[in-house]
Design a protein around this motif. Structure first.
Motif, PDB file in Angstrom:
ATOM      1  N   THR A 172       0.816  -1.224   0.000  1.00 18.75           N
ATOM      2  CA  THR A 172       0.000   0.000   0.000  1.00 18.75           C
ATOM      3  C   THR A 172       0.849   1.274   0.000  1.00 18.75           C
ATOM      4  O   THR A 172       0.358   2.350   0.307  1.00 18.75           O
ATOM      5  N   ARG A 173       2.117   1.151  -0.327  1.00 21.64           N
ATOM      6  CA  ARG A 173       2.978   2.346  -0.363  1.00 21.64           C
ATOM      7  C   ARG A 173       4.019   2.197  -1.474  1.00 21.64           C
ATOM      8  O   ARG A 173       4.648   1.157  -1.603  1.00 21.64           O
ATOM      9  N   VAL A 213       4.007   7.634  -1.642  1.00 19.85           N
ATOM     10  CA  VAL A 213       2.561   7.716  -1.857  1.00 19.85           C
ATOM     11  C   VAL A 213       1.883   6.594  -1.087  1.00 19.85           C
ATOM     12  O   VAL A 213       2.245   5.421  -1.240  1.00 19.85           O
ATOM     13  N   GLU A 214       0.897   6.963  -0.250  1.00 17.06           N
ATOM     14  CA  GLU A 214       0.063   5.971   0.440  1.00 17.06           C
ATOM     15  C   GLU A 214      -1.082   5.602  -0.501  1.00 17.06           C
ATOM     16  O   GLU A 214      -1.819   6.474  -0.960  1.00 17.06           O
ATOM     17  N   LEU A 215      -1.220   4.323  -0.799  1.00 17.35           N
ATOM     18  CA  LEU A 215      -2.258   3.859  -1.721  1.00 17.35           C
ATOM     19  C   LEU A 215      -3.524   3.467  -0.956  1.00 17.35           C
ATOM     20  O   LEU A 215      -3.429   2.887   0.126  1.00 17.35           O
ATOM     21  N   PRO A 216      -4.708   3.779  -1.504  1.00 24.94           N
ATOM     22  CA  PRO A 216      -5.951   3.461  -0.789  1.00 24.94           C
ATOM     23  C   PRO A 216      -6.239   1.959  -0.735  1.00 24.94           C
ATOM     24  O   PRO A 216      -6.894   1.480   0.196  1.00 24.94           O
ATOM     25  N   ALA A 254      -8.292   4.283  -8.254  1.00 19.20           N
ATOM     26  CA  ALA A 254      -8.064   4.859  -6.907  1.00 19.20           C
ATOM     27  C   ALA A 254      -6.572   5.115  -6.665  1.00 19.20           C
ATOM     28  O   ALA A 254      -6.177   6.160  -6.138  1.00 19.20           O
ATOM     29  N   ALA A 255      -5.720   4.167  -7.079  1.00 18.19           N
ATOM     30  CA  ALA A 255      -4.268   4.327  -6.910  1.00 18.19           C
ATOM     31  C   ALA A 255      -3.755   5.493  -7.763  1.00 18.19           C
ATOM     32  O   ALA A 255      -2.889   6.262  -7.328  1.00 18.19           O
ATOM     33  N   ALA A 305      -4.502   8.823  -6.098  1.00 16.12           N
ATOM     34  CA  ALA A 305      -3.539   9.077  -5.016  1.00 16.12           C
ATOM     35  C   ALA A 305      -2.186   9.494  -5.590  1.00 16.12           C
ATOM     36  O   ALA A 305      -1.541  10.437  -5.105  1.00 16.12           O
ATOM     37  N   LEU A 306      -1.771   8.802  -6.652  1.00 12.87           N
ATOM     38  CA  LEU A 306      -0.493   9.116  -7.296  1.00 12.87           C
ATOM     39  C   LEU A 306      -0.510  10.504  -7.913  1.00 12.87           C
ATOM     40  O   LEU A 306       0.474  11.247  -7.840  1.00 12.87           O
ATOM     41  N   THR A 366      -1.971  13.270  -7.042  1.00 15.48           N
ATOM     42  CA  THR A 366      -1.747  14.355  -6.072  1.00 15.48           C
ATOM     43  C   THR A 366      -0.258  14.561  -5.830  1.00 15.48           C
ATOM     44  O   THR A 366       0.257  15.683  -5.843  1.00 15.48           O
ATOM     45  N   THR A 367       0.445  13.448  -5.635  1.00 15.22           N
ATOM     46  CA  THR A 367       1.897  13.522  -5.408  1.00 15.22           C
ATOM     47  C   THR A 367       2.628  13.997  -6.655  1.00 15.22           C
ATOM     48  O   THR A 367       3.580  14.781  -6.572  1.00 15.22           O
TER      49      THR A 367
END
Length: 339
Positions: free
Chosen positions: A145-146, A163-166, A210-211, A214-215, A217-218
């Motif tokens: 998850t990271r 990156v923290e993955l949901p 979803a991943a 999250a990616l 944003t970073t």
């Protein structure tokens, strides 16, 4: 008034002698040291005209004169030839820079080299992220998850984020995400990436959506929002031998100005492919009005990604300093192009 060639020759001789000797220059010394082809009386008359026009001044009641900022500016503008570097100097630059192992090493070697050759204060801006392009994006799994995102720019600059993955991703999914990200972003200017990052999200397979969000944003933080610029500085000890104390009485205002990264970027960060010379009062920063700055942009090929330069007293060896700054900027650009 336009100065004739003879008066320009007299001004050039005064500048060269004053830079070499640090002493006010008299007409007798000029006639003895330079083949001006005229009598001391004619030189005195020419010096009187140069003084009247504001190109030289008499610092105290001796016979000697020193150049003013206006005199230095005319001297620089009329430089018909910039003193070429000797083959030995060129080899020394090449040898000093060629062993660099990464971008940090290139920048620190460059700033030390400039300070050593010119014996002035040297400033080198790291390649600006705003002007860079994406060479490669690596996604390194840390856990299910990271992931670590590593962005490598065409200038060799490297940025990394976690990156923290949901939801957990397996190795195959990380590989797919890496491929999609590189296909979308590689070769793009960092400033052009926001719509591409959005497209990456819009086009992501459902199982990676979803991943990818999250990616994204970073990626935006790394590629677009984090544009703070960095500079390296060397050679501040050279200020003590430059004659600046004669004018300032104290080096503190200059040293305080040099501690501000914003000021350093203002001095050399307005990058242009040409060599730029700012003399004395031409500097916007009050504390640096007793100094001159010679700067140039550098980068791979015709792309300018950063600036470098030197700061010293207005009484500096302009032909030699301009040649050095130009040559070092060219070598650094060639190194970045080869990376």
């Amino acid at each position: 008034m336009t100065l004739d060639d003879r008066k320009l020759d007299v001004l050039r001789a005064i500048v060269e002698d004053y830079v070499a000797t640090q002493e006010p220059v008299g007409s007798k010394a000029l006639v003895e040291r330079h083949q001006l082809g005229v009598s001391p009386a004619t030189v005195r008359n020419d010096m009187a005209v140069l003084e009247e026009e504001g190109y030289i001044r008499q610092p105290h009641t001796s016979a000697g004169r020193v150049p003013t900022d206006r005199g230095y500016r005319l001297f620089v503008d009329r430089l018909s030839t910039v003193k070429p570097l000797s083959p030995a100097e060129r080899r020394a630059i090449e040898r000093f820079l060629v062993g660099a192992v990464d971008l940090d090493d290139v920048v620190h070697r460059t700033v030390r080299l400039l300070a050593q050759i010119t014996r002035q204060v040297a400033v080198v801006q790291y390649p600006s992220l705003a002007r860079s392009t994406v060479r490669h994006l690596e996604l390194v799994p840390i856990s299910t998850t990271r992931v670590m995102v590593v962005m490598i720019a065409n200038t060799g600059r490297v940025e990394q984020r976690q990156v923290e993955l949901p939801t957990p991703l397996d190795e195959t999914q990380v590989t797919t995400l890496r491929r999609l990200t590189n296909e979308k972003l590689c070769g793009s200017k960092l400033s052009d990436t926001p719509p591409l990052v959005q497209a990456l999200v819009d086009e992501a397979p459902v199982e990676l959506r979803a991943a990818t969000v999250a990616l994204s944003t970073t990626l935006l933080e790394t590629l677009v929002e984090r544009h703070e610029e960095r500079v390296a500085l060397a050679g501040t000890a050279n200020l003590t031998r430059g004659g600046l104390l004669d004018f300032q009485g104290s080096l503190r205002p200059i040293l305080e100005a040099l501690e501000e990264e914003v000021i350093l970027l203002k001095l050399i960060g307005e990058v242009e492919p040409i060599t730029r010379v700012r003399i004395g009062d031409e500097n916007e920063i009050d504390n640096l009005r007793a100094t001159s700055i010679v700067s140039a942009g550098y980068g791979p090929g015709v792309t300018i990604v950063g600036g470098l330069g030197v700061l010293g007293p207005t009484r500096m060896d302009y032909p030699g300093t301009i040649a050095t700054v130009r040559a070092v900027a060219r070598y650094v650009g060639e190194m970045l192009a080869q990376n």
